[in-house]
Design an enzyme around this catalytic site. Structure first.
Site, PDB file in Angstrom:
ATOM      1  N   GLN A   1       0.826  -1.212   0.000  1.00  0.00           N
ATOM      2  CA  GLN A   1       0.000   0.000   0.000  1.00  0.00           C
ATOM      3  C   GLN A   1       0.859   1.260   0.000  1.00  0.00           C
ATOM      4  O   GLN A   1       0.590   2.213  -0.735  1.00  0.00           O
ATOM      5  CB  GLN A   1      -0.931  -0.030   1.229  1.00  0.00           C
ATOM      6  CG  GLN A   1      -1.786   1.221   1.400  1.00  0.00           C
ATOM      7  CD  GLN A   1      -1.157   2.223   2.361  1.00  0.00           C
ATOM      8  OE1 GLN A   1      -0.549   1.831   3.357  1.00  0.00           O
ATOM      9  NE2 GLN A   1      -1.272   3.507   2.048  1.00  0.00           N
ATOM     10  N   GLU A   2       1.938   1.250   0.821  1.00  0.00           N
ATOM     11  CA  GLU A   2       2.836   2.406   0.855  1.00  0.00           C
ATOM     12  C   GLU A   2       3.520   2.599  -0.494  1.00  0.00           C
ATOM     13  O   GLU A   2       3.653   3.722  -0.995  1.00  0.00           O
ATOM     14  CB  GLU A   2       3.883   2.217   1.953  1.00  0.00           C
ATOM     15  CG  GLU A   2       3.314   2.314   3.369  1.00  0.00           C
ATOM     16  CD  GLU A   2       4.340   1.961   4.419  1.00  0.00           C
ATOM     17  OE1 GLU A   2       4.675   2.838   5.251  1.00  0.00           O
ATOM     18  OE2 GLU A   2       4.830   0.808   4.396  1.00  0.00           O
ATOM     19  N   TYR A   3       3.974   1.477  -1.076  1.00  0.00           N
ATOM     20  CA  TYR A   3       4.649   1.551  -2.381  1.00  0.00           C
ATOM     21  C   TYR A   3       3.694   2.100  -3.443  1.00  0.00           C
ATOM     22  O   TYR A   3       4.055   2.981  -4.229  1.00  0.00           O
ATOM     23  CB  TYR A   3       5.152   0.154  -2.780  1.00  0.00           C
ATOM     24  CG  TYR A   3       5.899   0.120  -4.093  1.00  0.00           C
ATOM     25  CD1 TYR A   3       7.283   0.266  -4.138  1.00  0.00           C
ATOM     26  CD2 TYR A   3       5.214  -0.051  -5.294  1.00  0.00           C
ATOM     27  CE1 TYR A   3       7.965   0.235  -5.342  1.00  0.00           C
ATOM     28  CE2 TYR A   3       5.878  -0.077  -6.500  1.00  0.00           C
ATOM     29  CZ  TYR A   3       7.256   0.068  -6.521  1.00  0.00           C
ATOM     30  OH  TYR A   3       7.924   0.051  -7.721  1.00  0.00           O
TER      31      TYR A   3
ATOM     32  N   TYR B   1      24.798 -12.938 -15.215  1.00  0.00           N
ATOM     33  CA  TYR B   1      25.955 -13.785 -14.918  1.00  0.00           C
ATOM     34  C   TYR B   1      27.164 -13.572 -15.832  1.00  0.00           C
ATOM     35  O   TYR B   1      28.183 -14.233 -15.661  1.00  0.00           O
ATOM     36  CB  TYR B   1      25.563 -15.262 -14.971  1.00  0.00           C
ATOM     37  CG  TYR B   1      24.800 -15.671 -16.221  1.00  0.00           C
ATOM     38  CD1 TYR B   1      25.377 -15.677 -17.480  1.00  0.00           C
ATOM     39  CD2 TYR B   1      23.468 -16.073 -16.108  1.00  0.00           C
ATOM     40  CE1 TYR B   1      24.667 -16.066 -18.598  1.00  0.00           C
ATOM     41  CE2 TYR B   1      22.742 -16.461 -17.220  1.00  0.00           C
ATOM     42  CZ  TYR B   1      23.355 -16.454 -18.468  1.00  0.00           C
ATOM     43  OH  TYR B   1      22.638 -16.827 -19.586  1.00  0.00           O
TER      44      TYR B   1
ATOM     45  N   ARG C   1      18.984 -13.693 -27.507  1.00  0.00           N
ATOM     46  CA  ARG C   1      20.148 -14.284 -28.167  1.00  0.00           C
ATOM     47  C   ARG C   1      19.941 -14.370 -29.678  1.00  0.00           C
ATOM     48  O   ARG C   1      20.841 -14.130 -30.455  1.00  0.00           O
ATOM     49  CB  ARG C   1      20.407 -15.695 -27.615  1.00  0.00           C
ATOM     50  CG  ARG C   1      21.648 -16.367 -28.232  1.00  0.00           C
ATOM     51  CD  ARG C   1      21.604 -17.884 -28.081  1.00  0.00           C
ATOM     52  NE  ARG C   1      21.510 -18.295 -26.701  1.00  0.00           N
ATOM     53  CZ  ARG C   1      22.536 -18.404 -25.878  1.00  0.00           C
ATOM     54  NH1 ARG C   1      23.760 -18.129 -26.311  1.00  0.00           N
ATOM     55  NH2 ARG C   1      22.363 -18.797 -24.640  1.00  0.00           N
TER      56      ARG C   1
ATOM     57  N   CYS D   1     -11.271 -44.647 -36.963  1.00  0.00           N
ATOM     58  CA  CYS D   1     -12.168 -44.980 -38.078  1.00  0.00           C
ATOM     59  C   CYS D   1     -12.814 -46.361 -37.943  1.00  0.00           C
ATOM     60  O   CYS D   1     -13.710 -46.700 -38.710  1.00  0.00           O
ATOM     61  CB  CYS D   1     -11.418 -44.880 -39.405  1.00  0.00           C
ATOM     62  SG  CYS D   1     -10.142 -46.149 -39.624  1.00  0.00           S
TER      63      CYS D   1
ATOM     64  N   CYS E   1      -8.680 -42.398 -43.153  1.00  0.00           N
ATOM     65  CA  CYS E   1      -8.797 -42.224 -41.698  1.00  0.00           C
ATOM     66  C   CYS E   1      -8.491 -40.772 -41.351  1.00  0.00           C
ATOM     67  O   CYS E   1      -7.416 -40.256 -41.664  1.00  0.00           O
ATOM     68  CB  CYS E   1      -7.834 -43.157 -40.980  1.00  0.00           C
ATOM     69  SG  CYS E   1      -7.834 -42.960 -39.175  1.00  0.00           S
TER      70      CYS E   1
ATOM     71  N   GLU F   1      28.110 -22.313 -11.419  1.00  0.00           N
ATOM     72  CA  GLU F   1      26.854 -21.577 -11.294  1.00  0.00           C
ATOM     73  C   GLU F   1      25.710 -22.482 -11.721  1.00  0.00           C
ATOM     74  O   GLU F   1      25.884 -23.365 -12.576  1.00  0.00           O
ATOM     75  CB  GLU F   1      26.878 -20.323 -12.181  1.00  0.00           C
ATOM     76  CG  GLU F   1      28.073 -19.417 -11.956  1.00  0.00           C
ATOM     77  CD  GLU F   1      28.209 -18.343 -13.023  1.00  0.00           C
ATOM     78  OE1 GLU F   1      27.188 -17.981 -13.639  1.00  0.00           O
ATOM     79  OE2 GLU F   1      29.340 -17.875 -13.258  1.00  0.00           O
TER      80      GLU F   1
ATOM     81  N   LYS G   1      22.640 -23.633 -13.824  1.00  0.00           N
ATOM     82  CA  LYS G   1      22.214 -23.374 -15.201  1.00  0.00           C
ATOM     83  C   LYS G   1      20.703 -23.135 -15.196  1.00  0.00           C
ATOM     84  O   LYS G   1      19.901 -24.065 -15.159  1.00  0.00           O
ATOM     85  CB  LYS G   1      22.569 -24.539 -16.114  1.00  0.00           C
ATOM     86  CG  LYS G   1      22.298 -24.251 -17.590  1.00  0.00           C
ATOM     87  CD  LYS G   1      22.781 -25.395 -18.462  1.00  0.00           C
ATOM     88  CE  LYS G   1      22.542 -25.048 -19.932  1.00  0.00           C
ATOM     89  NZ  LYS G   1      21.113 -24.896 -20.249  1.00  0.00           N
TER      90      LYS G   1
ATOM     91  N   GLU H   1      19.869 -14.383 -17.663  1.00  0.00           N
ATOM     92  CA  GLU H   1      18.740 -15.246 -17.988  1.00  0.00           C
ATOM     93  C   GLU H   1      17.456 -14.657 -17.424  1.00  0.00           C
ATOM     94  O   GLU H   1      17.383 -14.309 -16.238  1.00  0.00           O
ATOM     95  CB  GLU H   1      18.965 -16.626 -17.371  1.00  0.00           C
ATOM     96  CG  GLU H   1      18.164 -17.726 -17.997  1.00  0.00           C
ATOM     97  CD  GLU H   1      18.840 -18.323 -19.215  1.00  0.00           C
ATOM     98  OE1 GLU H   1      18.276 -19.274 -19.785  1.00  0.00           O
ATOM     99  OE2 GLU H   1      19.920 -17.835 -19.607  1.00  0.00           O
TER     100      GLU H   1
ATOM    101  N   LYS I   1      24.667 -31.034 -18.024  1.00  0.00           N
ATOM    102  CA  LYS I   1      23.210 -31.196 -18.059  1.00  0.00           C
ATOM    103  C   LYS I   1      22.793 -32.348 -17.144  1.00  0.00           C
ATOM    104  O   LYS I   1      23.362 -33.434 -17.212  1.00  0.00           O
ATOM    105  CB  LYS I   1      22.742 -31.468 -19.503  1.00  0.00           C
ATOM    106  CG  LYS I   1      23.056 -30.346 -20.497  1.00  0.00           C
ATOM    107  CD  LYS I   1      22.273 -29.105 -20.181  1.00  0.00           C
ATOM    108  CE  LYS I   1      20.815 -29.231 -20.531  1.00  0.00           C
ATOM    109  NZ  LYS I   1      20.528 -29.334 -21.972  1.00  0.00           N
TER     110      LYS I   1
ATOM    111  N   CYS J   1      -8.922 -49.599 -35.496  1.00  0.00           N
ATOM    112  CA  CYS J   1      -8.471 -48.216 -35.362  1.00  0.00           C
ATOM    113  C   CYS J   1      -9.408 -47.446 -34.433  1.00  0.00           C
ATOM    114  O   CYS J   1     -10.640 -47.500 -34.618  1.00  0.00           O
ATOM    115  CB  CYS J   1      -8.437 -47.543 -36.724  1.00  0.00           C
ATOM    116  SG  CYS J   1      -8.015 -45.778 -36.650  1.00  0.00           S
TER     117      CYS J   1
ATOM    118  N   ASP K   1      16.988 -22.287 -16.325  1.00  0.00           N
ATOM    119  CA  ASP K   1      16.219 -22.735 -17.487  1.00  0.00           C
ATOM    120  C   ASP K   1      15.254 -21.629 -17.900  1.00  0.00           C
ATOM    121  O   ASP K   1      14.093 -21.591 -17.489  1.00  0.00           O
ATOM    122  CB  ASP K   1      15.457 -24.008 -17.136  1.00  0.00           C
ATOM    123  CG  ASP K   1      15.058 -24.797 -18.373  1.00  0.00           C
ATOM    124  OD1 ASP K   1      15.513 -24.438 -19.475  1.00  0.00           O
ATOM    125  OD2 ASP K   1      14.291 -25.763 -18.238  1.00  0.00           O
TER     126      ASP K   1
ATOM    127  N   LEU L   1      26.788 -22.809 -24.984  1.00  0.00           N
ATOM    128  CA  LEU L   1      27.824 -23.603 -24.341  1.00  0.00           C
ATOM    129  C   LEU L   1      27.779 -25.036 -24.845  1.00  0.00           C
ATOM    130  O   LEU L   1      26.714 -25.554 -25.198  1.00  0.00           O
ATOM    131  CB  LEU L   1      27.637 -23.602 -22.824  1.00  0.00           C
ATOM    132  CG  LEU L   1      27.796 -22.258 -22.101  1.00  0.00           C
ATOM    133  CD1 LEU L   1      27.495 -22.432 -20.623  1.00  0.00           C
ATOM    134  CD2 LEU L   1      29.188 -21.704 -22.290  1.00  0.00           C
TER     135      LEU L   1
ATOM    136  N   CYS M   1      -3.118 -48.639 -38.961  1.00  0.00           N
ATOM    137  CA  CYS M   1      -4.407 -48.475 -39.636  1.00  0.00           C
ATOM    138  C   CYS M   1      -4.108 -48.274 -41.112  1.00  0.00           C
ATOM    139  O   CYS M   1      -3.366 -47.360 -41.486  1.00  0.00           O
ATOM    140  CB  CYS M   1      -5.154 -47.265 -39.073  1.00  0.00           C
ATOM    141  SG  CYS M   1      -6.645 -46.847 -40.011  1.00  0.00           S
TER     142      CYS M   1
END
Length: 661
Positions: free
Chosen positions: A31-33, A217, A131, A402, A422, A108, A110, A165, A305, A399, A112, A80, A417
């Site tokens: 509220q103040e902000y 980074y 990028r 069909c 189909c 560090e 990684k 990132e 990874k 199937c 995502d 990388l 099938c």
């Protein structure tokens, strides 16, 4: 209402932003902000000449662009190289030590998300860019300004570029998907896709509501900065008000690096954001400069990874889908579970043989993972948890779309099938043709294709190129507007200019994946020449066996396929190979090569990338068709088999001399 008060408000709000979004230590209430922000906006509206681009009011969004401008990076934004196990971590360390000794590493997390470049001049954020292809990215400044952890002004007046990132925290992701679900909109698959989709909104007010965050980074240019190590770079960025990830460690040995990786794996699930690995960098900047770069990646850094994450959930049912070739695939219906950054409710079971071999039953608790961190699959059932109420799997005989009887070919695990009419097969064929690796038609996702098919606007592949004839009718469908329709028509028109290998892959000929489509396109250059080739000509081509040769022969004899190709020609779809040949001849050109053993001088990826650039076919097993084996330490059975077959074996030193790397 003075300019002094305005500057005071800006300074105060920037301080509160930093405390809340960077330090995570708020000192005032919302509220103040908000009260101070409202006062700032009133002053700026009364005196628009006082409004500046670094004002906290510019974070609320509202700017709408017609399109994204392109920005050329002053220094290329390289990706990388990837490694996947501890042996490769040690190989990376050995390569570094072969050039330089006594190295410290910075480890560090990684993150995502989406890579971003921020450029400042005179202390003011000038622009932010993605990028892109590494050389040219897109201008996303209007959206980046809405990310409150990114400073609009810094206490540094010279030119400065900072890279990092943009992420979507897990809480923001869950809130966003709940809102989209309630609105009947499609859900984002994971935090990374949600972050990328938010940053690429033309309307910045949308991005402003998404709860994005950013960690920085990297400093690509450090010549005039008071830094000599990556650790000092991070501290320098922190001192300017940038948000730096706290999980950073200086490692004085490769054993410490491996310990950091283990710890990161343990805390991964509990972090407030998604990570998919660990980044390892040589700490000393001068050493980074001496190590340099390959054509694509820095030699002084690598990305470890994480292996595919495995989780446990309940298999509620098994349903069947029909692919573009008519192949029937059983799929598990699961209790929703989060796997490697996204919520999974379906997973492939591949085929009947796989289910019987693994004894997977409806009602089982099962282990699920993402193959290659992409496609969800059921790994195994937890038999010890069975209660006796589970139901054994039964393969269907007709199937599911069909109702026609299914056929199972000798020597194949899959059922098919065979009904050419189909609907499910036709829809999948069109989806495949429009897909990213085929004709790359933006705006034709799976659900759109199915909707347009069911409404009768497209029934065959060639109908895609007549969509413009129905634009007014399609625009009457909810979700289609003028802009989306124009974009779709333009994308369809642009697809006519694709090189032959995309078209060939898009036609969905059995056995011809994207790699084989490229091989055949290079060999024959035109679709006519390929389809005129007889069986004997085809099987003489490397990697083209009986199955593909017979598949092509059957395809070109079908009158329906002949009609399709003739129609596409009349529509102006390119049928010629357009890529230029850039391969330099070497002993590996057009040869089959196997890489085995623990490597000291290169990573497997570096060797594979080089061999591929020379036109080599890199495979994982040794056979009579193998021309070379490149062997590191402890090569094992592949080495023994190569010796027995009399295949040429090269150690790393010989390979290095041969290719002059």
């Amino acid at each position: 209402m003075s300019i002094e008060r305005l500057n005071e408000l800006k300074e105060t709000l920037n301080k509160y932003n930093y405390q809340y979004y960077v330090l995570d230590k708020p000192t005032v209430t919302d509220q103040e902000y908000d009260t101070l922000m409202e006062e700032l906006i009133r002053i700026e509206q009364a005196h628009p000449e006082w409004l500046t681009s670094d004002s906290p009011s510019q974070r609320v969004g509202g700017q709408v662009l017609e399109g994204f401008k392109k920005i050329t990076h002053r220094v290329g934004m390289m990706s990388l190289g990837d490694i996947f196990n501890e042996d490769e971590v040690y190989e990376f360390n050995q390569r570094i030590n072969n050039t330089l000794v006594n190295n410290d590493y910075v480890c560090e997390l990684k993150l995502d998300g989406l890579s971003v470049s921020l450029v400042y001049d005179q202390g003011i954020l000038q622009y932010a860019a993605t990028r892109g292809d590494g050389t040219v990215g897109e201008d996303i400044t209007h959206n980046v300004k809405t990310i409150r952890s990114i400073p609009l002004q810094i206490d540094y007046l010279d030119h400065l570029e900072v890279r990092g990132e943009i992420i979507m925290p897990k809480k923001s992701f869950e809130r966003l998907n709940k809102e989209r679900q309630m609105a009947g909109e499609s859900l984002f698959a994971n935090c990374r896709n949600a972050a990328a989709g938010s940053v690429r909104q033309l309307d910045s007010s949308i991005a402003a509501k998404r709860g994005l965050d950013a960690y920085l980074y990297h400093l690509p240019i450090t010549d005039n900065l008071p830094v000599t190590t990556q650790e000092e770079c991070l501290e320098f960025m922190r001192s300017l008000g940038f948000k730096i990830n706290p999980y950073i460690q200086i490692c004085h040995s490769i054993e410490e690096v491996c310990s950091y990786i283990d710890e990161a794996g343990k805390i991964r699930a509990d972090l407030p954001y998604d990570i998919d690995g660990v980044v390892i960098k040589v700490n000393d900047l001068k050493k980074q400069g001496r190590l340099g770069f390959t054509a694509k990646v820095p030699k002084w850094a690598i990305a470890y990874k994480f292996p595919a994450e495995e989780v446990i959930t309940r298999l509620k049912d098994i349903i069947f889908t029909v692919g573009r070739t008519g192949q029937i695939t059983p799929n598990a219906v699961l209790n929703p579970v989060r796997v490697a950054g996204s919520t999974v409710q379906r997973a492939t079971l591949h085929n009947e043989d796989n289910i019987i071999k693994k004894d997977i039953r409806i009602g089982d608790d099962v282990v699920v993972r993402k193959a290659g961190d992409v496609i969800p699959e059921v790994v195994r059932s937890l038999i010890e948890r069975r209660t006796g109420n589970e139901r054994p799997f039964e393969m269907i005989t007709v199937c599911p779309m069909c109702g026609q009887p299914l056929s199972k070919k000798a020597n194949e695990a899959a059922y098919y099938c065979l009904n050419d009419n189909c609907n499910s097969k036709n829809i999948e064929r069109i989806i495949h043709f429009a897909s990213r690796d085929a004709m790359n038609i933006d705006g034709l996702g799976d659900k759109i294709v199915e909707q347009l098919y069911n409404l009768g606007f497209i029934k065959e592949i060639e109908d895609l190129y007549h969509i413009a004839d129905h634009e007014l009718e399609i625009m009457a469908i909810e979700g289609f507007g003028r802009k989306s329709m124009d974009n779709l028509i333009n994308s369809i028109e642009n697809s006519k200019k694709n090189s032959l290998e995309r078209l060939l892959f898009g036609l969905g000929i059995k056995g011809i994946g994207s790699k084989m489509a490229d091989v055949l396109s290079k060999e024959f250059h035109t679709l006519d020449a390929l389809l005129e080739a007889d069986y004997q000509t085809l099987i003489k081509i490397k990697d083209v066996g009986d199955t593909i040769a017979l598949s092509l022969s059957q395809y070109k004899r079908d009158p329906k396929n002949q009609k399709l190709i003739a129609h596409l020609k009349d529509l102006g779809v390119n049928m010629t190979y357009l890529k230029s040949e850039t391969i330099h001849q070497s002993i590996f050109t057009n040869k089959t090569v196997v890489v085995t053993g623990t490597l000291q001088l290169f990573t497997r990826k570096e060797i594979k990338d080089y061999l591929t650039s020379q036109g080599a076919n890199v495979t994982g097993s040794v056979s009579q068709k193998t021309d070379y084996v490149i062997a590191g330490e402890n090569p094992g059975s592949k080495y023994d088999k190569a010796r027995a077959l009399g295949i040429t074996i090269l150690d790393e030193e010989t390979f290095k001399k041969e290719v002059q790397l």
